[in-house]
Design a protein around this motif. Structure first.
Motif, mmCIF file in Angstrom:
data_model
loop_
_atom_site.group_PDB
_atom_site.id
_atom_site.type_symbol
_atom_site.label_atom_id
_atom_site.label_comp_id
_atom_site.label_asym_id
_atom_site.label_seq_id
_atom_site.Cartn_x
_atom_site.Cartn_y
_atom_site.Cartn_z
ATOM 1 N N GLY A 204 0.850 -1.153 0.054
ATOM 2 C CA GLY A 204 -0.081 -0.058 0.030
ATOM 3 C C GLY A 204 0.916 1.328 0.122
ATOM 4 O O GLY A 204 1.837 1.313 -0.692
ATOM 5 N N GLU A 205 0.196 2.197 0.853
ATOM 6 C CA GLU A 205 0.835 3.652 0.986
ATOM 7 C C GLU A 205 2.305 3.446 1.381
ATOM 8 O O GLU A 205 3.120 4.393 0.799
ATOM 9 C CB GLU A 205 0.154 4.507 1.489
ATOM 10 C CG GLU A 205 0.724 6.024 1.211
ATOM 11 C CD GLU A 205 0.129 6.591 0.325
ATOM 12 O OE1 GLU A 205 0.811 7.647 -0.261
ATOM 13 O OE2 GLU A 205 -0.708 5.802 -0.521
ATOM 14 N N TYR A 208 4.712 2.476 -1.552
ATOM 15 C CA TYR A 208 4.488 3.827 -2.351
ATOM 16 C C TYR A 208 5.561 4.494 -2.064
ATOM 17 O O TYR A 208 6.647 5.134 -2.547
ATOM 18 C CB TYR A 208 3.290 4.320 -2.716
ATOM 19 C CG TYR A 208 3.615 5.493 -3.434
ATOM 20 C CD1 TYR A 208 3.730 5.714 -4.638
ATOM 21 C CD2 TYR A 208 3.274 7.007 -2.634
ATOM 22 C CE1 TYR A 208 4.111 7.128 -5.218
ATOM 23 C CE2 TYR A 208 3.388 8.205 -3.215
ATOM 24 C CZ TYR A 208 3.800 8.255 -4.518
ATOM 25 O OH TYR A 208 3.961 9.340 -5.141
ATOM 26 N N LYS A 209 5.684 4.987 -0.488
ATOM 27 C CA LYS A 209 6.738 5.986 -0.079
ATOM 28 C C LYS A 209 8.033 5.486 -0.309
ATOM 29 O O LYS A 209 9.100 5.998 -0.347
ATOM 30 C CB LYS A 209 6.328 6.124 1.457
ATOM 31 C CG LYS A 209 5.213 7.043 1.391
ATOM 32 C CD LYS A 209 4.513 7.238 2.870
ATOM 33 C CE LYS A 209 3.426 8.089 3.130
ATOM 34 N NZ LYS A 209 2.847 8.258 4.370
ATOM 35 N N LYS A 212 9.217 5.526 -3.844
ATOM 36 C CA LYS A 212 9.567 6.931 -4.281
ATOM 37 C C LYS A 212 10.652 7.311 -3.614
ATOM 38 O O LYS A 212 11.425 8.266 -4.144
ATOM 39 C CB LYS A 212 8.354 7.885 -3.684
ATOM 40 C CG LYS A 212 8.403 9.216 -4.239
ATOM 41 C CD LYS A 212 7.080 9.945 -3.861
ATOM 42 C CE LYS A 212 7.106 11.427 -4.567
ATOM 43 N NZ LYS A 212 6.785 11.330 -5.825
ATOM 44 N N ASP A 220 5.274 8.996 -11.228
ATOM 45 C CA ASP A 220 4.281 8.747 -9.991
ATOM 46 C C ASP A 220 3.317 7.547 -10.349
ATOM 47 O O ASP A 220 3.087 6.648 -9.757
ATOM 48 C CB ASP A 220 3.469 9.942 -9.536
ATOM 49 C CG ASP A 220 2.985 9.737 -8.339
ATOM 50 O OD1 ASP A 220 3.623 9.845 -7.075
ATOM 51 O OD2 ASP A 220 1.820 9.743 -8.299
ATOM 52 N N ARG A 224 2.910 4.098 -8.723
ATOM 53 C CA ARG A 224 1.786 3.449 -7.983
ATOM 54 C C ARG A 224 1.164 2.065 -8.946
ATOM 55 O O ARG A 224 0.927 1.240 -8.391
ATOM 56 C CB ARG A 224 0.773 4.382 -8.062
ATOM 57 C CG ARG A 224 1.014 5.751 -7.141
ATOM 58 C CD ARG A 224 -0.114 6.466 -6.850
ATOM 59 N NE ARG A 224 -0.157 7.497 -5.832
ATOM 60 C CZ ARG A 224 0.121 7.390 -4.490
ATOM 61 N NH1 ARG A 224 -0.191 6.120 -4.044
ATOM 62 N NH2 ARG A 224 0.299 8.293 -3.850
#
Length: 293
Positions: A204-205, A208-209, A212, A220, A224
């Protein structure tokens, strides 16, 4: 670095211990970096608390889930150098404990000296010991350190006959990949010497972090998409259609980096699919990627 979720009493004592660390310049190079991205906060908190209490910690999780990163992270939190042992079927007493060798004193006279290995260094200096892929080692080799891992915190050096008792700050972190080729189940006596922390893949997030911050890929949308690919691959792993290594975060990051310069389908093939032995598994990865890219 010390989250408020860690009990205040432990935080305060850890801060005091961090300030008391007097590592040499050489040993200071062995202090890990606080770079572990935890799938859940309790994973890091429980590891820190267990080590603070003097427990041995066993990190369980698939390859690429961040077990080594977590070990380095707690080394940074405690501000203690960490000595590493990489296990294999060839691991022997010398690799663990040290060895004797011929040396010369200041007068040029020959003498036999003992060169301490990672376990002896960590025990005597009060450092961390990281045993990677502990279930790759032969059981008879690991039995050498049973006394190091239990209440005795000591070992008789088989090369010198000296009994070594661990410094109070000595801590042990081990990592295990269950069910992989070449591994053997840990016996119950050894398992009982550890507090076990299970580390799932980041999702999940949080994933992603991580991508990144760590990948050279800056698109981006594609980042994702890779997060979704990871989720799809984990679903296939849970269904038994792919092995655990297909979900490796390390491999996913490699694919992201390659995608900065080559088409994503080629990147997925190079970083993830082509590492798999089974043709059907490789095809399953490619099929999952084709639905997204």
């Amino acid at each position: 670095m010390l989250t408020e979720a860690i009990p205040q009493e432990i935080r305060e004592q850890l801060e005091q211990k961090r300030a008391q660390t007097n590592a040499t310049a050489e040993d200071a190079k062995l202090i890990g970096a606080a770079a572990f991205e935890a799938p859940r906060e309790d994973i890091l908190i429980d590891s820190v608390i267990a080590l603070f209490l003097g427990k041995n910690v066993l990190l369980k999780g698939p390859t690429g889930s961040g077990k080594t990163k977590l070990a380095e992270h707690v080394s940074a939190i405690f501000n203690r150098p960490m000595h590493a042992v990489n296990c294999s079927t060839d691991l022997d007493a010398e690799a663990l404990l040290g060895f004797k060798t011929l040396s010369h004193d200041e007068q040029g006279r020959s003498e036999i000296v003992f060169i301490p290995g990672p376990i002896m260094k960590a025990m005597t200096k009060g450092h961390f010991l990281y045993i990677d892929e502990i279930n790759m080692a032969k059981p008879e080799t690991l039995s050498l350190i049973n006394g190091v891992l239990d209440y005795r915190r000591s070992i008789t050096n088989p090369f010198t006959g000296e009994v070594i008792t661990a410094h109070p700050d000595f801590r042990v972190v081990a990592a295990i990949n269950e069910g992989y080729m070449g591994t053997v189940p840990l016996n119950e006596a050894l398992k009982n010497r550890f507090v076990t922390v299970d580390i799932p893949y980041l999702q999940g997030e949080a994933l992603y972090k991580l991508l990144k911050s760590k990948s050279v890929l800056r698109d981006d949308k594609q980042l994702r998409t890779y997060v979704q690919l990871s989720a799809d691959l984990l679903t296939l792993i849970e269904m038994g259609q792919l092995p655990d290594e297909a979900g490796s975060i390390r491999a996913l990051l490699d694919a992201c980096d390659l995608t900065a310069y080559i088409p994503p389908m080629r990147a997925v093939a190079r970083a993830i699919a082509d590492k798999l032995e089974d043709e059907r598994e490789r095809a399953a990865v490619i099929n999952a990627a084709e639905t997204l890219f």
